[in-house]
Design an enzyme around this catalytic site. Structure first.
Site, short mmCIF file in Angstrom:
data_model
loop_
_atom_site.label_atom_id
_atom_site.label_comp_id
_atom_site.label_asym_id
_atom_site.label_seq_id
_atom_site.Cartn_x
_atom_site.Cartn_y
_atom_site.Cartn_z
CE1 TYR A 148 -14.78 3.48 -2.76
CE2 TYR A 148 -12.80 3.73 -4.07
CZ TYR A 148 -13.49 3.61 -2.68
OH TYR A 148 -12.64 3.58 -1.78
CE LYS A 161 -5.88 2.09 -0.58
NZ LYS A 161 -6.44 2.13 0.95
CE LYS A 202 -3.37 2.59 2.64
NZ LYS A 202 -4.62 2.43 3.90
#
Ligand code: PBG
Ligand code: ZN
Length: 340
Positions: free
Chosen positions: A315, A250, A197
């Protein structure tokens, strides 16, 4: 291979929608998607996030309808983020058995036991300072924090979560969570670690949605430097050694090289997190009429799969699932498909 006139005719297999569809190497499907949900306190809340069109903070009572909608679109998994009523320096709502996420997990599991629920595990949404762990002055305490994260994992498991996903980037958190889960009888609860990340500016809209902007400083003392790829593979190897069952990279779009490199090196499920800023940029340009939002979205998600991601947290999941349905219907009629 030698061709009659000295060159190879790649265009032969690109002539018709049917041929292109047949030889496509990578396919997107709603089953690949995990849809993030922001669960907030209160009743009957549906509050759109200004920097993320069509993304809402919703209260626990709204979850049933949300899950039904996802199911109808063929999406079978969510990752949960909580916005508690009260924040404090130690982020206690995160490991309160009756905290916002624990209530959300129970509500979803009562309604649809087979819907896959992933619990994000971090403290930044629950601390009043917005940092991912306990502070000593302005310093985040690693080992004290991982003890709390282990408690979060256990209360989420008690509530019935399917997978716990630590996003904090403290060292040793996977081992601490695995040990705590096992000691409490949750030997079968998998850990999906946000293994690589990055300290990314693309998380900006998420922090609006989760109300987790740090009150001072940033997250560069624990999230990865964007210049590093080899370090990502070391992080992933460490997390797998500590007991991670699946790993995540990510953000996604700006780290496709890391996704491809991780896919080559490791044989566990690999998730890509298509983060908030990546979503907001496409939505904004689409709304302005500057890009074809549908084609750009599907091409972007396709790139993550092509790079090697098996699952995509996004999303865009609902929109993309609808578009993929339309394309399949068009393909059945023999009409051209937009992703081809
Ligand atoms: C919490 C967390 C963040 C995201 C997922 N879990 C934000 C952060 O690290 O500040 C980002 C997701 C997104 O941008 O969509 N640690
Ligand atoms: Zn955090």
């Amino acid at each position: 291979m030698e061709q009659a006139n000295g060159f190879r005719r790649f265009r032969r297999l690109r002539q018709t929608p049917g041929l292109r569809n047949m030889v496509r190497e990578t396919r997107l499907a709603a089953e690949d998607f995990v849809y993030p949900l922001f669960v907030t306190h209160g009743l009957n809340v549906r509050s759109e996030v200004p920097s993320m069109p069509d993304v809402y903070q919703i209260s626990v009572d709204q979850l049933r309808g949300e899950i039904d909608e996802l199911r109808a679109l063929g999406i079978g998994a969510t990752i949960l983020f909580g916005i508690p009523e009260h924040k404090d320096p130690a982020g206690t709502d995160a490991y309160n058995p009756d905290g916002i996420i624990q209530r959300a997990i129970r509500a979803i599991k009562e309604h649809d036991p087979d819907f896959v629920v992933i619990g994000d595990v971090c403290l930044c949404e629950y601390t009043d300072h917005g940092h991912c762990g306990l502070l000593d002055g302005e310093h985040i305490l690693n080992d004290e924090t991982i003890d709390l994260l282990a408690r979060v994992a256990v209360v989420q498991a008690e509530a019935g979560v399917d997978i716990v996903a630590p996003s904090d980037m403290m060292d040793g958190r996977v081992a601490a969570m695995r040990r705590a889960l096992d000691q409490n009888g949750y030997l079968e609860t998998p850990i999906l670690s946000y293994a690589a990340k990055y300290a990314s500016a693309y998380y900006g809209p998420f922090r609006d949605a989760a109300e987790s902007v740090p009150t001072f400083g940033d997250r560069r003392s624990h999230q990865m430097d964007p210049g590093n790829a080899r370090e990502a593979y070391a992080e992933i190897a460490a997390d797998i050694a500590e007991g991670a069952d699946a790993i995540m990279i990510k953000p996604a779009v700006t780290y496709l090289d890391v996704i491809a490199g991780a896919r080559e090196r490791f044989d566990v499920p690999l998730f890509a997190y298509n983060v908030s800023g990546e979503y907001s940029m496409i939505r904004a340009a689409g709304r302005a009429g500057w890009i074809d939002e549908r084609r750009v979205t599907l091409e972007t998600l396709m790139a993550m799969k092509r790079a090697g991601a098996g699952q995509i947290i996004t999303y865009h999941a609902k929109q993309a699932a609808r578009w993929l349905d339309e394309e399949r219907a068009a393909a059945r009629r023999g009409a051209p498909v937009a992703t081809g």
